[in-house]
Design a protein around this motif. Structure first.
Motif, PDB file in Angstrom:
ATOM      1  N   SER A 176       0.855  -1.188   0.000  1.00 49.81           N
ATOM      2  CA  SER A 176       0.000   0.000   0.000  1.00 49.81           C
ATOM      3  C   SER A 176       0.891   1.239   0.000  1.00 49.81           C
ATOM      4  O   SER A 176       2.116   1.141   0.018  1.00 49.81           O
ATOM      5  CB  SER A 176      -0.890   0.007   1.251  1.00 49.81           C
ATOM      6  OG  SER A 176      -0.135   0.369   2.412  1.00 49.81           O
ATOM      7  N   ASP A 177       0.260   2.402   0.007  1.00 46.71           N
ATOM      8  CA  ASP A 177       1.002   3.659   0.113  1.00 46.71           C
ATOM      9  C   ASP A 177       0.972   4.195   1.538  1.00 46.71           C
ATOM     10  O   ASP A 177       1.337   5.348   1.781  1.00 46.71           O
ATOM     11  CB  ASP A 177       0.409   4.697  -0.853  1.00 46.71           C
ATOM     12  CG  ASP A 177       0.640   4.325  -2.311  1.00 46.71           C
ATOM     13  OD1 ASP A 177       1.705   3.766  -2.607  1.00 46.71           O
ATOM     14  OD2 ASP A 177      -0.252   4.579  -3.137  1.00 46.71           O
ATOM     15  N   SER A 178       0.554   3.382   2.485  1.00 46.95           N
ATOM     16  CA  SER A 178       0.489   3.800   3.881  1.00 46.95           C
ATOM     17  C   SER A 178       1.881   3.839   4.490  1.00 46.95           C
ATOM     18  O   SER A 178       2.803   3.175   4.026  1.00 46.95           O
ATOM     19  CB  SER A 178      -0.392   2.836   4.687  1.00 46.95           C
ATOM     20  OG  SER A 178      -1.720   2.843   4.204  1.00 46.95           O
ATOM     21  N   ARG A 201      -2.654  -1.229  -3.177  1.00 47.15           N
ATOM     22  CA  ARG A 201      -2.572  -0.404  -4.385  1.00 47.15           C
ATOM     23  C   ARG A 201      -3.478  -0.966  -5.472  1.00 47.15           C
ATOM     24  O   ARG A 201      -3.490  -2.168  -5.737  1.00 47.15           O
ATOM     25  CB  ARG A 201      -1.133  -0.338  -4.889  1.00 47.15           C
ATOM     26  CG  ARG A 201      -0.185   0.395  -3.952  1.00 47.15           C
ATOM     27  CD  ARG A 201       1.205   0.535  -4.556  1.00 47.15           C
ATOM     28  NE  ARG A 201       2.140   1.056  -3.553  1.00 47.15           N
ATOM     29  CZ  ARG A 201       2.919   0.293  -2.796  1.00 47.15           C
ATOM     30  NH1 ARG A 201       2.880  -1.032  -2.945  1.00 47.15           N
ATOM     31  NH2 ARG A 201       3.727   0.824  -1.906  1.00 47.15           N
ATOM     32  N   GLU A 261      -7.887   1.483  -4.161  1.00 47.86           N
ATOM     33  CA  GLU A 261      -8.169   2.651  -3.319  1.00 47.86           C
ATOM     34  C   GLU A 261      -9.631   3.113  -3.381  1.00 47.86           C
ATOM     35  O   GLU A 261     -10.301   3.238  -2.341  1.00 47.86           O
ATOM     36  CB  GLU A 261      -7.244   3.809  -3.693  1.00 47.86           C
ATOM     37  CG  GLU A 261      -5.799   3.622  -3.281  1.00 47.86           C
ATOM     38  CD  GLU A 261      -4.972   2.831  -4.277  1.00 47.86           C
ATOM     39  OE1 GLU A 261      -3.751   2.676  -4.065  1.00 47.86           O
ATOM     40  OE2 GLU A 261      -5.559   2.370  -5.283  1.00 47.86           O
TER      41      GLU A 261
END
Length: 386
Positions: A38-40, A123, A126
């Protein structure tokens, strides 16, 4: 692990489930796999940090877990909404139920600070996960929702999603804070050259001054010496600020956290002069970032030397040398006198804390408050914990 679907696939197959505390305790592997796909933020939104936070404060603060997981029909975890609920009474007797992100206890109790908060989403998923998860969030029993330390774009997404779902909320801005992260995938000498003369002196050139007067040494702390490290850090902090760096609960949090991280994640360091510790730097290295969580040093060591800045210079240099590290993150927060982090020629990161109120009475109260002078409004809110 199945291939991430293309946009538009599998919307109707997503299922959002409220997860139990036992499930939370047992899901370290699947949580971490999701975070790194993810982009977390891999530290603050990682299972070790958030579960340790929950384990440390949930019982004493009487918090109710509201952790939502989004799964495909094959049972693959593609999203997490790490929330909890807290119920309390206002001084006038009205009971208020707030939804918070795990990791922060705003207006409840001081805990460690969790930055870069948000949903954790694989990803490519979202839009679908946000819509499904927020639909379930809106079904939860809460009058207010507190979103701490998020970016502007994330907060805009919250508001847009509320609007799409037809959820009427009042947005109450609370805190704007700033941090700095230094990009370390270039050349250390180039970065030094970008610094102002005074910052370069403090962060690097004072090494020569000290080496002429004794032996200056930067070293990482071994895993079996972390108790001594925290003890010295607390002592330095108490001399400078009048209180320890970590109160007992926070100290337990960090000690437990380190047991759940790998040795490669730990970057605790000490700066020694003539064999004696004069500065401590509590850093963690997760993903492509090294995070500076805390510093402590002898403030009266030498009037010509800014020990904290000098120690950061060593740590940043090591980050430039480490191919795994792309960012040295100084995180949010001011210095004792000035916002010293801005001098490190890094990217500025802005963190916002916002309160969403959907109970009609609370929405009316906040609307009336907007007409009050800022300081008076803040004083009232602190007193009644609004």
């Amino acid at each position: 692990m199945s291939e991430t679907p293309r946009s538009g696939q599998g919307v109707e197959t997503l299922q959002v489930v409220r997860l139990s505390e036992q499930y939370f305790a047992d899901m370290a592997s699947s949580w971490q796999e999701l975070v790194f796909d993810s982009d977390s933020d891999p530290l603050f939104m990682g299972w070790p940090w958030l579960y340790t936070w929950w384990e440390t404060w949930a019982g004493s603060l009487e918090l109710e877990l509201a952790l939502l997981g989004a799964f495909t029909e094959e049972g693959i975890l593609v999203g997490l909404a790490p929330f909890y609920c807290h119920r309390f009474r206002l001084p006038l007797g009205y009971e208020l139920r707030r939804l918070h992100f795990l990791g922060n206890a705003w207006r409840i109790c001081p805990t460690v600070r969790t930055e870069y908060c948000g949903l954790v989403i694989r990803r490519g998923w979202e839009n679908r996960v946000v819509e499904k998860v927020m639909s379930e969030v809106c079904r939860l029993d809460w009058q207010e929702m507190v979103v701490c330390d998020q970016g502007v774009q994330d907060l805009l997404q919250w508001q847009k999603t509320f609007d799409r779902l037809g959820e009427t909320v009042s947005t109450v801005p609370r805190i704007i804070d700033s941090g700095v992260r230094v990009v370390t995938d270039g050349n250390f000498e180039d970065w030094l050259g970008q610094l102002g003369r005074n910052t370069r002196l403090k962060a690097y050139n004072r090494r020569n001054y000290l080496n002429q007067r004794g032996e200056l040494r930067f070293r990482y702390v071994s895993d079996d010496a972390t108790d001594d490290f925290f003890s010295t850090l607390n002592r330095f902090h108490e001399r400078r600020w009048g209180k320890p760096c970590f109160e007992p609960d926070a100290l337990r949090f960090h000690q437990r956290l380190l047991t759940r991280l790998t040795p490669d994640n730990r970057a605790l360091s000490v700066l020694e002069f003539n064999g004696e510790p004069v500065s401590m730097l509590y850093d963690l290295r997760v993903g492509d970032s090294q995070y500076n969580l805390q510093t402590g040093f002898l403030e009266s060591f030498d009037s010509k030397v800014a020990l904290g800045t000098l120690h950061l210079g060593f740590a940043i240099e090591q980050s430039f040398m480490d191919p795994r590290v792309r960012y040295y993150d100084l995180l949010a927060g001011q210095g004792k006198k000035t916002f010293y982090k801005r001098h490190f020629q890094g990217e500025h990161v802005h963190f916002l804390t916002v309160q969403y109120a959907r109970h009609p009475v609370m929405r009316s109260i906040y609307r009336l408050q907007s007409w009050l002078p800022g300081r008076l409004r803040q004083s009232i809110n602190r007193f009644v914990r609004l």
